[in-house]
Design a protein around this motif. Structure first.
Motif, PDB file in Angstrom:
ATOM      1  N   GLY B  31     -22.557 -57.138  -4.116  1.00 56.67           N
ATOM      2  CA  GLY B  31     -21.419 -57.282  -3.215  1.00 56.67           C
ATOM      3  C   GLY B  31     -20.209 -57.914  -3.882  1.00 56.67           C
ATOM      4  O   GLY B  31     -19.071 -57.775  -3.414  1.00 56.67           O
ATOM      5  N   PHE B  32     -20.445 -58.629  -4.988  1.00 58.00           N
ATOM      6  CA  PHE B  32     -19.355 -59.326  -5.685  1.00 58.00           C
ATOM      7  C   PHE B  32     -18.836 -58.553  -6.891  1.00 58.00           C
ATOM      8  O   PHE B  32     -17.922 -59.006  -7.577  1.00 58.00           O
ATOM      9  CB  PHE B  32     -19.835 -60.701  -6.179  1.00 58.00           C
ATOM     10  N   GLN B  33     -19.470 -57.407  -7.224  1.00 62.30           N
ATOM     11  CA  GLN B  33     -19.118 -56.684  -8.455  1.00 62.30           C
ATOM     12  C   GLN B  33     -18.716 -55.235  -8.121  1.00 62.30           C
ATOM     13  O   GLN B  33     -19.123 -54.688  -7.092  1.00 62.30           O
ATOM     14  CB  GLN B  33     -20.318 -56.655  -9.415  1.00 62.30           C
ATOM     15  N   SER B  34     -17.973 -54.644  -9.055  1.00 60.58           N
ATOM     16  CA  SER B  34     -17.635 -53.227  -8.877  1.00 60.58           C
ATOM     17  C   SER B  34     -18.869 -52.374  -9.182  1.00 60.58           C
ATOM     18  O   SER B  34     -19.820 -52.847  -9.809  1.00 60.58           O
ATOM     19  CB  SER B  34     -16.504 -52.840  -9.839  1.00 60.58           C
ATOM     20  N   GLU B  35     -18.828 -51.106  -8.757  1.00 58.02           N
ATOM     21  CA  GLU B  35     -19.965 -50.210  -8.986  1.00 58.02           C
ATOM     22  C   GLU B  35     -20.204 -49.962 -10.474  1.00 58.02           C
ATOM     23  O   GLU B  35     -21.329 -49.714 -10.908  1.00 58.02           O
ATOM     24  CB  GLU B  35     -19.710 -48.883  -8.260  1.00 58.02           C
ATOM     25  N   LEU B  36     -19.144 -50.076 -11.246  1.00 60.14           N
ATOM     26  CA  LEU B  36     -19.270 -49.863 -12.691  1.00 60.14           C
ATOM     27  C   LEU B  36     -20.118 -50.954 -13.343  1.00 60.14           C
ATOM     28  O   LEU B  36     -20.892 -50.690 -14.268  1.00 60.14           O
ATOM     29  CB  LEU B  36     -17.874 -49.838 -13.336  1.00 60.14           C
ATOM     30  N   ILE B  37     -19.980 -52.186 -12.828  1.00 56.83           N
ATOM     31  CA  ILE B  37     -20.738 -53.306 -13.407  1.00 56.83           C
ATOM     32  C   ILE B  37     -22.137 -53.376 -12.792  1.00 56.83           C
ATOM     33  O   ILE B  37     -23.143 -53.411 -13.494  1.00 56.83           O
ATOM     34  CB  ILE B  37     -20.000 -54.659 -13.175  1.00 56.83           C
ATOM     35  N   LEU B  38     -22.204 -53.427 -11.469  1.00 58.06           N
ATOM     36  CA  LEU B  38     -23.511 -53.535 -10.809  1.00 58.06           C
ATOM     37  C   LEU B  38     -23.499 -52.777  -9.477  1.00 58.06           C
ATOM     38  O   LEU B  38     -23.077 -53.304  -8.446  1.00 58.06           O
ATOM     39  CB  LEU B  38     -23.859 -55.025 -10.552  1.00 58.06           C
ATOM     40  N   PRO B  39     -23.983 -51.531  -9.473  1.00 61.26           N
ATOM     41  CA  PRO B  39     -24.063 -50.780  -8.216  1.00 61.26           C
ATOM     42  C   PRO B  39     -25.142 -51.380  -7.303  1.00 61.26           C
ATOM     43  O   PRO B  39     -26.046 -52.056  -7.779  1.00 61.26           O
ATOM     44  CB  PRO B  39     -24.450 -49.376  -8.661  1.00 61.26           C
ATOM     45  N   SER B  40     -25.045 -51.100  -6.002  1.00 57.80           N
ATOM     46  CA  SER B  40     -26.027 -51.667  -5.068  1.00 57.80           C
ATOM     47  C   SER B  40     -27.357 -50.925  -5.210  1.00 57.80           C
ATOM     48  O   SER B  40     -27.394 -49.755  -5.631  1.00 57.80           O
ATOM     49  CB  SER B  40     -25.514 -51.527  -3.631  1.00 57.80           C
ATOM     50  N   PRO B  41     -28.459 -51.575  -4.833  1.00 54.64           N
ATOM     51  CA  PRO B  41     -29.765 -50.920  -4.941  1.00 54.64           C
ATOM     52  C   PRO B  41     -29.838 -49.625  -4.127  1.00 54.64           C
ATOM     53  O   PRO B  41     -30.484 -48.659  -4.559  1.00 54.64           O
ATOM     54  CB  PRO B  41     -30.747 -51.955  -4.390  1.00 54.64           C
ATOM     55  N   LEU B  42     -29.152 -49.591  -2.969  1.00 55.20           N
ATOM     56  CA  LEU B  42     -29.207 -48.378  -2.147  1.00 55.20           C
ATOM     57  C   LEU B  42     -28.574 -47.191  -2.866  1.00 55.20           C
ATOM     58  O   LEU B  42     -29.097 -46.070  -2.842  1.00 55.20           O
ATOM     59  CB  LEU B  42     -28.502 -48.615  -0.807  1.00 55.20           C
ATOM     60  N   ASP B  43     -27.420 -47.471  -3.556  1.00 57.24           N
ATOM     61  CA  ASP B  43     -26.765 -46.397  -4.334  1.00 57.24           C
ATOM     62  C   ASP B  43     -27.691 -45.904  -5.448  1.00 57.24           C
ATOM     63  O   ASP B  43     -27.799 -44.701  -5.715  1.00 57.24           O
ATOM     64  CB  ASP B  43     -25.452 -46.907  -4.946  1.00 57.24           C
ATOM     65  N   VAL B  44     -28.347 -46.878  -6.102  1.00 58.54           N
ATOM     66  CA  VAL B  44     -29.250 -46.515  -7.210  1.00 58.54           C
ATOM     67  C   VAL B  44     -30.429 -45.700  -6.674  1.00 58.54           C
ATOM     68  O   VAL B  44     -30.830 -44.698  -7.281  1.00 58.54           O
ATOM     69  CB  VAL B  44     -29.740 -47.782  -7.950  1.00 58.54           C
ATOM     70  N   MET B  45     -30.960 -46.112  -5.516  1.00 60.84           N
ATOM     71  CA  MET B  45     -32.103 -45.384  -4.918  1.00 60.84           C
ATOM     72  C   MET B  45     -31.688 -43.954  -4.563  1.00 60.84           C
ATOM     73  O   MET B  45     -32.456 -43.004  -4.767  1.00 60.84           O
ATOM     74  CB  MET B  45     -32.594 -46.093  -3.651  1.00 60.84           C
ATOM     75  N   ALA B  46     -30.487 -43.825  -4.019  1.00 59.97           N
ATOM     76  CA  ALA B  46     -30.000 -42.492  -3.645  1.00 59.97           C
ATOM     77  C   ALA B  46     -29.878 -41.626  -4.894  1.00 59.97           C
ATOM     78  O   ALA B  46     -30.304 -40.448  -4.900  1.00 59.97           O
ATOM     79  CB  ALA B  46     -28.651 -42.621  -2.954  1.00 59.97           C
ATOM     80  N   HIS B  47     -29.342 -42.217  -5.958  1.00 60.03           N
ATOM     81  CA  HIS B  47     -29.219 -41.486  -7.228  1.00 60.03           C
ATOM     82  C   HIS B  47     -30.599 -41.107  -7.762  1.00 60.03           C
ATOM     83  O   HIS B  47     -30.805 -39.993  -8.243  1.00 60.03           O
ATOM     84  CB  HIS B  47     -28.463 -42.356  -8.244  1.00 60.03           C
ATOM     85  N   LEU B  48     -31.520 -42.039  -7.607  1.00 61.69           N
ATOM     86  CA  LEU B  48     -32.882 -41.820  -8.104  1.00 61.69           C
ATOM     87  C   LEU B  48     -33.562 -40.666  -7.364  1.00 61.69           C
ATOM     88  O   LEU B  48     -34.202 -39.808  -7.992  1.00 61.69           O
ATOM     89  CB  LEU B  48     -33.713 -43.107  -7.932  1.00 61.69           C
ATOM     90  N   SER B  49     -33.389 -40.622  -6.030  1.00 61.70           N
ATOM     91  CA  SER B  49     -34.047 -39.548  -5.266  1.00 61.70           C
ATOM     92  C   SER B  49     -33.436 -38.194  -5.628  1.00 61.70           C
ATOM     93  O   SER B  49     -34.140 -37.183  -5.710  1.00 61.70           O
ATOM     94  CB  SER B  49     -33.966 -39.818  -3.760  1.00 61.70           C
ATOM     95  N   GLN B  50     -32.110 -38.198  -5.882  1.00 59.31           N
ATOM     96  CA  GLN B  50     -31.455 -36.955  -6.345  1.00 59.31           C
ATOM     97  C   GLN B  50     -32.036 -36.524  -7.692  1.00 59.31           C
ATOM     98  O   GLN B  50     -32.349 -35.351  -7.920  1.00 59.31           O
ATOM     99  CB  GLN B  50     -29.969 -37.224  -6.553  1.00 59.31           C
ATOM    100  N   LEU B  51     -32.197 -37.541  -8.542  1.00 56.35           N
ATOM    101  CA  LEU B  51     -32.693 -37.294  -9.910  1.00 56.35           C
ATOM    102  C   LEU B  51     -34.100 -36.680  -9.875  1.00 56.35           C
ATOM    103  O   LEU B  51     -34.382 -35.687 -10.560  1.00 56.35           O
ATOM    104  CB  LEU B  51     -32.748 -38.653 -10.635  1.00 56.35           C
TER     105      LEU B  51
END
Lengths: 284, 256
Positions: B31-51
């Motif tokens: 919540g304190f960082q940009s997506e470039l530095i530290l994306p949220s776990p939900l974004d990563v999970m969504a990317h992972l399921s796509q992957l």
């Protein structure tokens, strides 16, 4: 007195053993008859365990001969040496697995042996460190007896037990070895030797040697506490026994002079050892 | 057996709870960082399921798993075998200990450089690097297991007339396994980490190579998705496969 008329089943002739430069056993002559119960007593460090290991074939004598006619020698070690990764039942049947007995037969034999030694069905699934010291000793003894050895060797198997457990195991042992099993046991406890043995050999240290032979009259199964304590006290007064244990010659123990004892003590010099090897025997 | 399995699965809730707390902390920090530095776990999970919906991703994972397991398997056989032999004599143990210290002290990246020079950029370099990184761990534990076999049990085996096979099955193997199994789990973890590192630097296929691609595109979400894939595979292998075997074999050491 139990009389053994046959030729000795085992004979040690002038056996000696050294650890490095130290002579542990010197000039040991002894004979053991089939079905006989022999106890070795003596102070710590007099070579009793070494002698037992020579008989078991775990060590080889430096000098002399050790020959026997036994087909199956099994040993109960000073520590139970149960396999920690096996259950009680599998420890009991260890020797049967080694003999290639099929699983169903050995399970049945293991359960039967457990019952004879007062182990409950629940205990059979436990691992050794979940058992009390007394139960571990019973399992170790059962493990040796289950293969029906013709010579049972025991190295102070009861030393860690209380008197209640000891008494029960003595009875078990006498009952289970009554028929054709010869026995050779080490003990520090003269009363234990008087309770179980037909013959007691007293050893002295530096170097380890046999200094006296004691024969007991009454059959082991018929000996009661009074017999054991009375004859044990008589042995404790014998100068050769006291000397072997490095006890002072004067003693507070007394046996009434009018009471007869059931022991025949022979200093080893006058023992009539017959060292002639027999045909068809096996080296230890 | 059923009770033990249920107990084991139920016992996993503790570990899952800890992981969920870690995820919450990650979410909070994101919540304190940009997506470039530290994306949220939900974004990563969504990317992972796509992957994971793409068969190509499974092929990539398969390549990495093949390299890791091949290197690990070779190390298990060679390191374990040599360790058992070395443990049979004091001389063997004394001679091998400094060599193992050298192997343990040499960073896997150094071996990777040498592997690239010797074997090129195919499967050989990652497999070799995994092999050499796992070897000392397995060697050392097998040697320790072999060395610490109690003489008491040798006397027991001799007295009860066990043949060579029975000695192995009844006495040597259970004792040695209690050393080898923890080492196997450690080495498997090493294998996964080292194979990804090796692929990152020396291969154009596999999870490590995909991490390198993510880095070049400044795709932190993609990189974290691949990292989660690797960690997830390691955890699945360990907790669904190795740990139950370890628990079964070492059940005599477990007190409930």
């Amino acid at each position: 007195m139990t009389v053994f008329n046959t030729e000795p089943a085992m004979r040690l002739h002038r056996v000696g053993f050294r650890y490095g430069l130290q002579t542990v056993l010197d000039n040991i002559d002894l004979a053991l008859f089939a079905g006989e119960r022999l106890a070795l007593v003596g102070p710590s460090g007099c070579g009793k365990t070494t002698l037992l290991h020579l008989v078991a074939g775990l060590l080889s004598p430096w000098e002399g001969q050790c020959e026997h006619r036994f087909q199956r020698i099994r040993m109960v070690f000073q520590q139970p040496r149960l396999l920690p990764w096996q259950t009680t039942l599998n420890n009991l049947t260890f020797g049967l697995r080694a003999l290639g007995i099929d699983p169903r037969a050995r399970q049945a034999a293991g359960r039967s042996m457990a019952e004879r030694f007062g182990l409950h069905a629940d205990d059979l699934a436990k691992y050794p460190d979940q058992l009390s010291g007394g139960m571990q000793s019973r399992v170790a003894l059962g493990r040796a007896l289950i293969v029906e050895p013709d010579l049972l060797l025991m190295d102070e198997p009861f030393s860690a037990l209380d008197i209640g457990h000891k008494a029960r195991l003595y009875d078990d042992l006498v009952r289970l070895t009554e028929t054709r099993t010869s026995m050779m046991m080490i003990t520090h406890d003269l009363l234990e030797a008087v309770r179980l043995a037909d013959r007691i050999l007293v050893m002295a240290p530096s170097p380890g040697r046999i200094v006296a032979e004691i024969r007991l009259g009454l059959a082991a199964a018929l000996r009661d506490d009074l017999y054991v304590h009375h004859n044990g006290a008589a042995l404790m007064q014998n100068p050769t026994v006291r000397s072997a244990f490095n006890l002072p010659s004067s003693t507070a123990v007394s046996v009434s002079s009018h009471t007869e004892t059931d022991v025949l003590i022979t200093p080893v010099d006058s023992m009539n050892a017959n060292p002639t090897p027999n045909a068809g025997v096996t080296g230890c | 057996m059923i009770v033990r399995t249920a107990h084991y699965i139920w016992g996993g809730w503790g570990a899952i709870s800890v992981l969920l707390v870690a995820l919450a902390a990650w979410e909070w920090a994101a919540g304190f960082q940009s997506e470039l530095i530290l994306p949220s776990p939900l974004d990563v999970m969504a990317h992972l399921s796509q992957l994971l919906a793409d068969p190509e991703a499974w092929r990539t994972i398969g390549i990495t798993a093949r390299r890791a397991l091949l290197g690990f398997g070779l190390a298990w056989v060679v390191g374990g075998g040599l360790g058992l032999l070395a443990g049979r004599t004091i001389t063997g143990a004394v001679i091998s200990r400094p060599l193992i210290s050298v192997l343990l002290g040499t960073p896997p990246i150094a071996w990777l450089v040498l592997a690239l020079l010797w074997l090129g950029s195919g499967d050989g370099s990652p497999v070799f690097t995994v092999f050499i990184a796992c070897l000392p761990v397995l060697f050392l534990q097998c040697m320790q297991g072999s060395r610490t076999l109690s003489l008491q049990y040798h006397d027991l085996a001799h007295n009860f007339e066990l043949n060579a096979r029975q000695r192995w099955v009844e006495i040597n193997l259970p004792h040695i396994l209690s050393y080898v199994l923890p080492a196997t789990i450690t080495a498997l973890g090493v294998a996964w980490k080292v194979v990804v590192m090796a692929e990152l630097l020396a291969s154009d296929e596999g999870v490590g190579a995909m991490l390198a691609v993510s880095r070049s595109w400044l795709d932190t979400t993609g990189a974290l998705a691949w990292i989660l894939t690797t960690v997830g595979l390691l955890l699945l292998t360990e907790y669904l496969f190795l740990e139950p075997i370890k628990r079964h074999i070492e059940r005599w050491q477990v007190r409930e």
